[in-house]
Design a protein around this motif. Sequence first.
Motif, PDB file in Angstrom:
ATOM      1  N   LYS A   1      -9.551 -11.328   7.684  1.00  0.00           N
ATOM      2  CA  LYS A   1      -9.740 -11.599   6.255  1.00  0.00           C
ATOM      3  C   LYS A   1      -9.513 -10.361   5.377  1.00  0.00           C
ATOM      4  N   LEU A   2      -8.486  -9.610   5.682  1.00  0.00           N
ATOM      5  CA  LEU A   2      -8.064  -8.547   4.774  1.00  0.00           C
ATOM      6  C   LEU A   2      -7.188  -9.190   3.697  1.00  0.00           C
ATOM      7  N   VAL A   3      -7.698  -9.226   2.475  1.00  0.00           N
ATOM      8  CA  VAL A   3      -6.992  -9.883   1.368  1.00  0.00           C
ATOM      9  C   VAL A   3      -6.454  -8.833   0.398  1.00  0.00           C
ATOM     10  N   ASP A   4      -7.320  -8.009  -0.121  1.00  0.00           N
ATOM     11  CA  ASP A   4      -6.922  -6.989  -1.094  1.00  0.00           C
ATOM     12  C   ASP A   4      -6.784  -5.643  -0.403  1.00  0.00           C
ATOM     13  N   LEU A   5      -5.576  -5.164  -0.343  1.00  0.00           N
ATOM     14  CA  LEU A   5      -5.317  -3.869   0.285  1.00  0.00           C
ATOM     15  C   LEU A   5      -5.793  -2.734  -0.609  1.00  0.00           C
TER      16      LEU A   5
ATOM     17  N   VAL B   1      -2.718  -7.523  11.581  1.00  0.00           N
ATOM     18  CA  VAL B   1      -3.806  -8.082  12.388  1.00  0.00           C
ATOM     19  C   VAL B   1      -5.023  -8.348  11.509  1.00  0.00           C
ATOM     20  N   LEU B   2      -5.355  -7.384  10.661  1.00  0.00           N
ATOM     21  CA  LEU B   2      -6.501  -7.546   9.759  1.00  0.00           C
ATOM     22  C   LEU B   2      -6.286  -8.703   8.793  1.00  0.00           C
ATOM     23  N   GLN B   3      -5.073  -8.839   8.299  1.00  0.00           N
ATOM     24  CA  GLN B   3      -4.783  -9.915   7.353  1.00  0.00           C
ATOM     25  C   GLN B   3      -4.821 -11.279   8.038  1.00  0.00           C
ATOM     26  N   THR B   4      -4.382 -11.336   9.293  1.00  0.00           N
ATOM     27  CA  THR B   4      -4.314 -12.603  10.021  1.00  0.00           C
ATOM     28  C   THR B   4      -5.664 -13.029  10.583  1.00  0.00           C
ATOM     29  N   LYS B   5      -6.418 -12.081  11.148  1.00  0.00           N
ATOM     30  CA  LYS B   5      -7.625 -12.424  11.898  1.00  0.00           C
ATOM     31  C   LYS B   5      -8.930 -12.046  11.196  1.00  0.00           C
TER      32      LYS B   5
ATOM     33  N   MET C   1       0.851  -1.194   0.000  1.00  0.00           N
ATOM     34  CA  MET C   1       0.000   0.000   0.000  1.00  0.00           C
ATOM     35  C   MET C   1       0.890   1.249   0.000  1.00  0.00           C
ATOM     36  N   ARG C   2       0.621   2.121  -0.933  1.00  0.00           N
ATOM     37  CA  ARG C   2       1.444   3.318  -1.065  1.00  0.00           C
ATOM     38  C   ARG C   2       0.908   4.465  -0.212  1.00  0.00           C
ATOM     39  N   TYR C   3       1.827   5.303   0.240  1.00  0.00           N
ATOM     40  CA  TYR C   3       1.462   6.554   0.898  1.00  0.00           C
ATOM     41  C   TYR C   3       1.764   7.678  -0.087  1.00  0.00           C
ATOM     42  N   ILE C   4       0.747   8.440  -0.405  1.00  0.00           N
ATOM     43  CA  ILE C   4       0.864   9.515  -1.388  1.00  0.00           C
ATOM     44  C   ILE C   4       0.446  10.824  -0.732  1.00  0.00           C
ATOM     45  N   PHE C   5       1.102  11.913  -1.109  1.00  0.00           N
ATOM     46  CA  PHE C   5       0.782  13.221  -0.541  1.00  0.00           C
ATOM     47  C   PHE C   5       0.192  14.119  -1.620  1.00  0.00           C
TER      48      PHE C   5
ATOM     49  N   HIS D   1      -9.928   2.742  10.681  1.00  0.00           N
ATOM     50  CA  HIS D   1     -11.331   2.530  10.285  1.00  0.00           C
ATOM     51  C   HIS D   1     -11.426   2.384   8.769  1.00  0.00           C
ATOM     52  N   GLU D   2     -10.796   3.285   8.044  1.00  0.00           N
ATOM     53  CA  GLU D   2     -10.876   3.226   6.583  1.00  0.00           C
ATOM     54  C   GLU D   2     -10.212   1.960   6.041  1.00  0.00           C
ATOM     55  N   LEU D   3      -9.116   1.559   6.645  1.00  0.00           N
ATOM     56  CA  LEU D   3      -8.440   0.334   6.204  1.00  0.00           C
ATOM     57  C   LEU D   3      -9.320  -0.892   6.470  1.00  0.00           C
ATOM     58  N   THR D   4     -10.037  -0.898   7.582  1.00  0.00           N
ATOM     59  CA  THR D   4     -10.863  -2.049   7.956  1.00  0.00           C
ATOM     60  C   THR D   4     -11.993  -2.283   6.962  1.00  0.00           C
ATOM     61  N   HIS D   5     -12.461  -1.245   6.301  1.00  0.00           N
ATOM     62  CA  HIS D   5     -13.515  -1.403   5.296  1.00  0.00           C
ATOM     63  C   HIS D   5     -13.139  -2.413   4.213  1.00  0.00           C
TER      64      HIS D   5
END
Length: 249
Positions: free
Chosen positions: A39-43, A33-37, A1-5, A116-120
């Motif tokens: 089911k965060l698959v596609d960032l 944590v999201l990926q392990t517990k 995941m990139r950080y852009i300004f 929060h936004e990442l968890t979506h």
Amino acid sequence: MRYIFSLENAEDYDTYHTISEQFKEKLSAYQSVLQTKYKLVDLPKAIVWTTPELATSVFSEVPIPAFTSKNIIYMTPDLSAWKALFIEQLEGQDHPEIKAFYEQISINQVLAIAGHELTHHSDLFLDEFEDDREDGIWFEEGMCDYLSRKHLLEEREFEELTYIEYKLIRIFNDKYGNHSLEAFGSSSYGGSLTSIMYDYWRSGFTVKYLVEKKFQNDEMKVFEEYHKWYREGRKVTLLKYFGVEELFE
């Protein structure tokens, strides 16, 4: 995941880059944590760090400078801007305890908003985030709040924030509480800042109640019931399915 300004001057870049670096390690740990517990698959493709003005007038017209659009998170990491926004929620009413709370919040509160936004992007949610839908939106929004706060705030911070938001629910219940939480998103984004946030407060409180009171602190059991409701064809509203229709009455 990139950080852009996306910024308009070098001074903002220096400030936001410093904050971004402070966030990077904790957000990376939460991502794991999201990926392990959970089911965060596609960032998401990127987080775009930007000013509150650009977030709410160029990238969006919603008065909240944190949102996801087309698999990209847009957000301001500016703590002072978030403090001002949270105090604006009071709509000029005199509530010294709430104002004092928001005046002293830490950067962790902003970090949790990014979380929060990442968890979506978790695949545990059964609808595509940006799809039009008429039920269950509150669950995703509330669970995104719950998980990000659980993992990115100190327990004391989480409980204090819950207490303040419950007070806000009560303060604005007569003004903004004349619709079911199932109507989350149907018209709120055309309203005032406080009318929008009112449903976020209710969603977060409802999910916290579900996890900690009805399911003995096991959020995965909550997800299991949510999936069961979905598989059975959403025959009743999710609020009714969970038995929390009258939580705020």
